[in-house]
Structures are given as C-alpha cells and as structure tokens.
Design a protein around this motif. Structure first.
Motif, PDB file in Angstrom:
ATOM      1  N   SER A  80      49.294  51.135  45.574  1.00 29.89           N
ATOM      2  CA  SER A  80      47.918  51.111  45.071  1.00 29.89           C
ATOM      3  C   SER A  80      47.736  49.906  44.169  1.00 29.89           C
ATOM      4  CB  SER A  80      47.596  52.396  44.294  1.00 29.89           C
ATOM      5  OG  SER A  80      46.371  52.265  43.589  1.00 29.89           O
ATOM      6  N   ILE A  81      46.749  49.066  44.478  1.00 26.79           N
ATOM      7  CA  ILE A  81      46.525  47.893  43.633  1.00 26.79           C
ATOM      8  C   ILE A  81      46.008  48.306  42.254  1.00 26.79           C
ATOM      9  CG2 ILE A  81      46.191  46.295  45.539  1.00 26.79           C
ATOM     10  CD1 ILE A  81      43.210  46.523  45.190  1.00 26.79           C
ATOM     11  N   ASP A  82      45.328  49.447  42.156  1.00 31.69           N
ATOM     12  CA  ASP A  82      44.858  49.909  40.848  1.00 31.69           C
ATOM     13  C   ASP A  82      46.017  50.256  39.924  1.00 31.69           C
ATOM     14  OD1 ASP A  82      42.238  49.526  41.514  1.00 31.69           O
ATOM     15  OD2 ASP A  82      41.772  51.630  41.856  1.00 31.69           O
ATOM     16  N   SER A  83      47.162  50.630  40.499  1.00 30.48           N
ATOM     17  CA  SER A  83      48.323  50.970  39.671  1.00 30.48           C
ATOM     18  C   SER A  83      48.897  49.752  38.966  1.00 30.48           C
ATOM     19  CB  SER A  83      49.412  51.620  40.541  1.00 30.48           C
ATOM     20  OG  SER A  83      49.972  50.663  41.442  1.00 30.48           O
ATOM     21  N   LEU A  84      48.464  48.553  39.365  1.00 31.65           N
ATOM     22  CA  LEU A  84      48.967  47.320  38.765  1.00 31.65           C
ATOM     23  C   LEU A  84      48.165  46.900  37.541  1.00 31.65           C
ATOM     24  CD1 LEU A  84      49.431  45.254  42.055  1.00 31.65           C
ATOM     25  CD2 LEU A  84      51.183  46.558  40.829  1.00 31.65           C
ATOM     26  N   ALA A  85      47.083  47.623  37.222  1.00 26.83           N
ATOM     27  CA  ALA A  85      46.208  47.226  36.116  1.00 26.83           C
ATOM     28  C   ALA A  85      47.009  47.079  34.828  1.00 26.83           C
ATOM     29  CB  ALA A  85      45.092  48.246  35.936  1.00 26.83           C
ATOM     30  N   GLY A  86      46.822  45.954  34.168  1.00 26.87           N
ATOM     31  CA  GLY A  86      47.545  45.666  32.937  1.00 26.87           C
ATOM     32  C   GLY A  86      47.915  44.203  32.858  1.00 26.87           C
ATOM     33  N   SER A  87      48.829  43.880  31.944  1.00 24.12           N
ATOM     34  CA  SER A  87      49.228  42.488  31.699  1.00 24.12           C
ATOM     35  C   SER A  87      50.603  42.212  32.278  1.00 24.12           C
ATOM     36  CB  SER A  87      49.244  42.209  30.194  1.00 24.12           C
ATOM     37  OG  SER A  87      47.953  42.330  29.649  1.00 24.12           O
ATOM     38  N   TRP A  88      50.740  40.995  32.816  1.00 25.01           N
ATOM     39  CA  TRP A  88      51.979  40.554  33.437  1.00 25.01           C
ATOM     40  C   TRP A  88      52.315  39.154  32.934  1.00 25.01           C
ATOM     41  CZ3 TRP A  88      54.293  43.759  37.276  1.00 25.01           C
ATOM     42  CH2 TRP A  88      53.535  44.872  37.638  1.00 25.01           C
ATOM     43  N   LYS A  89      53.584  38.805  32.945  1.00 25.87           N
ATOM     44  CA  LYS A  89      53.999  37.455  32.556  1.00 25.87           C
ATOM     45  C   LYS A  89      55.242  37.066  33.340  1.00 25.87           C
ATOM     46  CE  LYS A  89      56.838  39.017  28.655  1.00 25.87           C
ATOM     47  NZ  LYS A  89      57.084  38.883  27.189  1.00 25.87           N
ATOM     48  N   GLY A  90      55.649  35.794  33.204  1.00 22.95           N
ATOM     49  CA  GLY A  90      56.855  35.327  33.872  1.00 22.95           C
ATOM     50  C   GLY A  90      56.658  34.056  34.648  1.00 22.95           C
ATOM     51  N   GLU A  91      55.415  33.769  35.015  1.00 19.18           N
ATOM     52  CA  GLU A  91      55.105  32.568  35.793  1.00 19.18           C
ATOM     53  C   GLU A  91      55.149  31.331  34.908  1.00 19.18           C
ATOM     54  OE1 GLU A  91      53.544  30.610  39.311  1.00 19.18           O
ATOM     55  OE2 GLU A  91      53.911  32.754  39.059  1.00 19.18           O
ATOM     56  N   GLU A  92      55.790  30.284  35.363  1.00 14.66           N
ATOM     57  CA  GLU A  92      55.810  29.034  34.613  1.00 14.66           C
ATOM     58  C   GLU A  92      54.406  28.461  34.493  1.00 14.66           C
ATOM     59  OE1 GLU A  92      58.534  26.297  36.324  1.00 14.66           O
ATOM     60  OE2 GLU A  92      60.293  27.326  35.542  1.00 14.66           O
ATOM     61  N   GLY A  93      54.045  28.044  33.282  1.00 15.29           N
ATOM     62  CA  GLY A  93      52.752  27.425  33.067  1.00 15.29           C
ATOM     63  C   GLY A  93      51.610  28.393  32.897  1.00 15.29           C
ATOM     64  N   VAL A  94      51.916  29.701  32.849  1.00 10.38           N
ATOM     65  CA  VAL A  94      50.877  30.711  32.694  1.00 10.38           C
ATOM     66  C   VAL A  94      51.200  31.537  31.460  1.00 10.38           C
ATOM     67  CG1 VAL A  94      49.647  32.635  33.758  1.00 10.38           C
ATOM     68  CG2 VAL A  94      50.587  30.812  35.174  1.00 10.38           C
ATOM     69  N   ARG A 141      49.683  34.382  30.567  1.00 10.00           N
ATOM     70  CA  ARG A 141      49.778  35.750  31.051  1.00 10.00           C
ATOM     71  C   ARG A 141      48.803  35.949  32.210  1.00 10.00           C
ATOM     72  NH1 ARG A 141      48.615  39.449  26.159  1.00 10.00           N
ATOM     73  NH2 ARG A 141      49.534  37.710  25.038  1.00 10.00           N
ATOM     74  N   ILE A 142      49.006  37.041  32.927  1.00  8.88           N
ATOM     75  CA  ILE A 142      48.133  37.435  34.027  1.00  8.88           C
ATOM     76  C   ILE A 142      47.600  38.822  33.708  1.00  8.88           C
ATOM     77  CG2 ILE A 142      47.944  37.833  36.505  1.00  8.88           C
ATOM     78  CD1 ILE A 142      51.035  36.126  35.335  1.00  8.88           C
ATOM     79  N   LEU A 159      46.099  30.153  31.897  1.00  6.44           N
ATOM     80  CA  LEU A 159      47.086  29.087  31.914  1.00  6.44           C
ATOM     81  C   LEU A 159      47.447  28.647  30.505  1.00  6.44           C
ATOM     82  CD1 LEU A 159      45.763  26.791  34.798  1.00  6.44           C
ATOM     83  CD2 LEU A 159      46.951  28.986  34.914  1.00  6.44           C
ATOM     84  N   SER A 160      48.574  27.961  30.395  1.00  8.89           N
ATOM     85  CA  SER A 160      48.997  27.437  29.107  1.00  8.89           C
ATOM     86  C   SER A 160      48.003  26.438  28.543  1.00  8.89           C
ATOM     87  CB  SER A 160      50.376  26.762  29.244  1.00  8.89           C
ATOM     88  OG  SER A 160      51.334  27.686  29.700  1.00  8.89           O
ATOM     89  N   TRP A 167      56.867  38.328  38.384  1.00 12.76           N
ATOM     90  CA  TRP A 167      56.022  38.698  37.252  1.00 12.76           C
ATOM     91  C   TRP A 167      56.535  40.016  36.700  1.00 12.76           C
ATOM     92  CZ3 TRP A 167      50.319  38.144  39.399  1.00 12.76           C
ATOM     93  CH2 TRP A 167      50.076  36.790  39.721  1.00 12.76           C
ATOM     94  N   THR A 168      56.529  40.153  35.376  1.00 12.31           N
ATOM     95  CA  THR A 168      57.001  41.377  34.722  1.00 12.31           C
ATOM     96  C   THR A 168      55.861  41.997  33.932  1.00 12.31           C
ATOM     97  OG1 THR A 168      59.233  40.458  34.556  1.00 12.31           O
ATOM     98  CG2 THR A 168      58.705  42.343  33.156  1.00 12.31           C
ATOM     99  N   ARG A 169      55.689  43.283  34.072  1.00 11.76           N
ATOM    100  CA  ARG A 169      54.656  43.993  33.321  1.00 11.76           C
ATOM    101  C   ARG A 169      55.078  44.097  31.852  1.00 11.76           C
ATOM    102  NH1 ARG A 169      51.062  48.178  35.303  1.00 11.76           N
ATOM    103  NH2 ARG A 169      52.365  48.424  37.154  1.00 11.76           N
TER     104      ARG A 169
END
Length: 294
Positions: free
Chosen positions: A173-187, A189-190, A202-203, A291-293
C-alpha cells in the motif's frame, strides 16, 4: 491654487497612500490540514486545530484557510497566495512526530521542521515554538548535509548503495509509506503523503514534487513536472538551465524491507558533459539507492 490642481494633488496623495499600503501587505499563506498516520482521529483533529491557531496568530502573514481542500497534487503554491503550508503527524516508537513544511516565497524555497513529542499533550504545550521558527524567515533552520544536488552530477560521486543480502518485498500500500525518509545523496529528506503524492527537499533548498505509484511488484516514484535548474547545482548557471530543459524526470524503482523501514532499489538520472556554457552531451545513469524511514 485652482480647484482642479488641488484635486489632482489630492488624487496623487491618495494613490501614493494606496500603493504604500499595498506594498506593505504581508505575504499570503494557503494553510492545509496536517495528514496523519496511526495517531487517532481525536488527536489528529486536536493537533490540526491547534497548529492552525498558532499559524493564525502570526501577524507577518495573511492566512487562507484551505483545511477542507486537498493539498495540491504537485505541491504547487495556489494562485493568489505566496506560500503553501502543510505537514504530517506520524506515530513512532518514541512518541508522535510532527513535521511542518512552508513552501514558496520569492525564491521558491522549502522550509521544513520536525520534532518527536513524547505524547499528544507535549504537542499541545510545545508546538507553538515549532510553528514560529518555521515561519520566522530570520531563524536559520538546521543545515542540510553538504552533498551534491539530486541530479546532474557529472563527476565521480559515489552513489548511496543498498544494503547487501537484504530480503525485499513489494510495497502493498502506497499510503503505508506516508512519512519522512532520508538516505539519498543531495537530498535533505523526502516526504511521502497519502494519495500517491510526495516531495523531495534538496540540499539546495528547492523542492521537487513527486508522484508515487505501483507497477507490478515495484514501487515507482517519479518527479512531476519539469526539472528546476537548481537541481543541477554542480553545473554553471547557463548549463544548468539547458540541463533542466532537456533532462527526463527523475525516477526511482523500489522494493521494501520486511520491517517496512527501508526502500531499496535504483534511481534513473542524468549526467552532462559541458564546456561551461552549453551542454555537449547527456548520459542516462542508473544508480543503486536506499531510503530509510525516520
């Protein structure tokens, strides 16, 4: 002095006063409801009302109540306003995470603040300062990590690598992903929202709207709209503008770990060869990312 001349002078004074008042009008903010994940309807409504009251207290902004409307799918600032405000509430093992976003202004910058509160009572007592710091443009928010921009990297930067020997599964479920993620270079957070929407901050401070969908067993996250030259911060300005006009949208393909905390997959992006003025060639790249929540 004739009546006609007096009339013209009075009209000019009134016009000047009107222009002065108009120039001093504070910027307009479209305020949307906070989305919530597993916090309970009562807490969600209470915190939503509270945060809105804190925003409405601000005297340096004019507020447009958009809480009955959906946040724009492209996270664009609505016509007639200068800023977009929204946020999320998410239950975490150590409490409730409140994340607030202010997007827009003359430079299109995204300001983002978050804090984990021990319980809902702590949010009620302490979140006013979070709102004030977000809207106070003189407050310098925590610096993002010094990383290259999200796309357009044309050197030997080492991409983030997914963990080896990790058991992955489809996202149910894409709704289960709601929240903040990080780990991508140059970002920095998502933020993923319910309903297949998201934003990557972006940074450089610019934000990129995202669409989230599933394709077979893969989760696909794709940049919406055209690229922004500030995505290509490592390129000279004239080259960055050309790169933004020709680069395809960024795209990620993921699966998720069994604990639902890490997305692992690949990112499709582009690199550019340039002479400092013009793009000479564009190359497609596919990089391993995770990406890590949080």
């Amino acid at each position: 002095m004739t009546k006609g001349i007096k009339g013209r002078i009075i009209a000019m004074i009134l016009m000047g006063s009107a222009l002065s008042v108009s120039a001093q009008q504070p910027p307009v903010v479209a305020v949307y409801s906070l989305t919530s994940t597993d916090v309970g309807d009562h807490i969600a409504k209470t915190v939503n009302d509270l945060v809105f009251s804190f925003v409405r207290e601000l005297r340096s902004y004019r507020i447009v109540d958009m809480r009955l409307d959906q946040v724009p799918r492209d996270l664009g600032v609505p016509d007639g306003t200068d800023y977009l405000f929204f946020g999320t509430m998410t239950t975490q093992p150590d409490g409730i995470k409140l994340e607030l976003v202010l997007k827009g202004g003359p430079f299109g910058v995204t300001r983002l603040l978050s804090r984990v509160y021990e319980n809902s009572n702590r949010i009620l007592l302490e979140s006013r300062m979070l709102v004030r710091d977000l809207f106070d443009q003189s407050v310098k928010l925590p610096e993002p990590s010094a990383q290259p921009a999200l796309a357009g990297v044309s050197g030997g930067e080492e991409p983030s690598r997914p963990a080896a020997n990790v058991e992955l599964q489809p996202v149910e479920s894409i709704d289960s992903l709601a929240g903040s993620w990080k780990g991508e270079e140059g970002v920095e957070r998502i933020m993923l929202l319910r309903g297949g929407r998201g934003v990557a901050v972006l940074s450089s401070g610019v934000s990129i709207p995202l669409e989230v969908l599933t394709a077979g067993d893969n989760l696909v996250i794709r940049q919406k709209g055209s690229a922004n030259p500030r995505q290509f911060a490592d390129l000279p300005d004239p080259v960055a503008k050309q790169a933004a006009s020709i680069a395809p949208p960024l795209e990620w393909n993921f699966r998720i770990t069994s604990d639902q905390k890490t997305l692992v997959g690949t990112k499709k992006t582009s690199s550019f060869v340039n002479d400092g003025i013009s793009v000479i060639s564009m190359n497609s790249l596919e990089q391993g990312v995770s990406w890590t929540r949080f």
